[in-house]
Write a protein that holds these residues in place. Sequence first.
Motif: not given
Length: 625
Positions: A364, A435-436, A439, A442-443, A461, A465, A512
């Motif tokens: 991400y 946050t990065t 994600n 998450y991915e 952002y 997420r 998602t």
Amino acid sequence: MRVSVAASSSAVRARRRAPARSRVWTRRLALLALLAALVAVGLGFVFAGSPDRLASNTRIAGVDVGGLTPANARRLLEQRSERLAGVPVILTAGDRRFRVTPRQLGIRVDWASAVANAHHQGDGFGFVRGYRRLELELFPQDVVPQTKAYDAGLNYELGLLAKAVDRPHREARLVRRGLHITIAAGATGRTLDRAAARHTIVGALASLSRAPTALPVRLDVPRVTVASLTESQRTASRIISAPVTLTVGPTRFRLPRWRLAKLLDLSTMRLTGPAADAYFTRLEKTVDTPPKDADFVAAADGSVRVVAAKAGLALNVPQSAARILAAASRAQNRVAPLSLTVSQPSRSTAEARAMGITGTVGTYETFYGGIANRIHNVQLVAHLVDHKFIAPGATFSFNGTTGERSAAKGFLEAPVIVNGELQTGLGGGVCQVSTTVFNAAYEAGLPITTRTNHALYISHYPLGRDATVDYPGIDLKFVNDTDHWMLLRTYVGSSSLRVVLYGAPQHRRVETVTAPLRTVAPPVVQKTVDATLSPGQVVVDDYGAPAQTTSVERKVYAPGGKLLSDSTWYSSYRSTPKIIRVGPKPVPKPPPKPVPKKQPPKPKEPPTETAPLTSTLESPPGGPH
């Protein structure tokens, strides 16, 4: 025949006279013994004296109490002891003088027992007493009384005396002056003999004499002498007599004389001590080749290959120091090859291949900006989480990886959200990285066990997420649920941050569903009056933001289409107030004053012959207004 008879008669008469002479001598000896016994008994009675008084020449604690009754002797001794209780005894040790009184140490003397003991020595029945007292006349004795002292005070005083008296010996030693080695002679010390000093002090204080008393002192003789150091002096002088050449393969280093002199510890004749430690630390940095762990390099297509590990070389300091010392101890061939040992990497090539990191699992990218301090913090924390390995089944913790964000680690002040308000704080910009990372996990379809949204909605952002962190309470955690290791890498650009998770590609499909951002409460209006504005004028300084909420549902599918997980993250964002300024209210005009009604003029009265009217104006009509 006549001759024979005559001879026989003479022998008979001689035999008869012998017993008679023997009886005479026996009677004489018995008489002498009797006389001697009578003289001895008489002599004993002569010296017997009175049994109620002490024998003459009797001394107790140095005081002659002969001829006194025991009661008088005891009274005399007690009185003198009481008078001297505050009079110090001078204790000496070399040129040192110490004053101590019996009262200081709680000295208690048993004078009654001492008098009784002295009386017993010169006592007895009749002539026996006389002989005992005669013995005391010829061989006088000084009775030492039994004495007690306050142990704590005595021990304390002995400690003070020892501290003042003790002087430890000084050993002869080698001394370096520049590049010359000499021998400094030692010195004999002294030590207070505490056990003997205890008896000496108590005896001196119990005595009724105040003569100076020498403390028992033992000599403390040095064990190392000048003669015993002569050979060591020669060896030390030879060690620093010329430089030593150090070799590492084809590389050569020169160790000069002055450096050898600083490295040589003259007390142990070894290259040791702080100077030697510092030198070998610098030499390690020059000589050592650190090992390289097997590592991973990603290609442009996302695949990963293993970079082979490399062994290193490390300086063996103890062996190298011994070789340098041996070379320096020689007059010729002063060359010392340094000792190196192979240092193995902590992760071998085979171990790296067994970790199963072959491609990309998730990635991400976010973009950032802001003040220089925020950009600095983003880049700093990105390096802290970079190149971190996550074992199969292990949980990655953002706070556990970065630790506390402090000034000592280089973090700077930058904008940060605190309690729902945008403020300036240490480490602003860290949440860009968290946050990065969130994600990327998450991915990748990895289980995310701990995540917290920001207090305020941040539009740059991805909706719902974002992930905030705050050490140590608010953390970001996810689990490596694969069968192989994972490697987290960060790639920092001038305005972008990319996080990649490498491992064994799982080819998971992530779907998602993001709920629209819904307003749940309008912003609170904060209104202030600005006197610089005109009445009724309104200026909006900040439109604020309403309280909002959203949710994100993530479904993760295996390559074959099997649903692996279905998770929903809810995010609620606080409102920010709408800030406006308004002008002051207009001041109301006062009501007009009523106009008085005009009264009809009064009729004029005819003039009278009175005094003329006088004006009450302060200035004449027509003057200045």
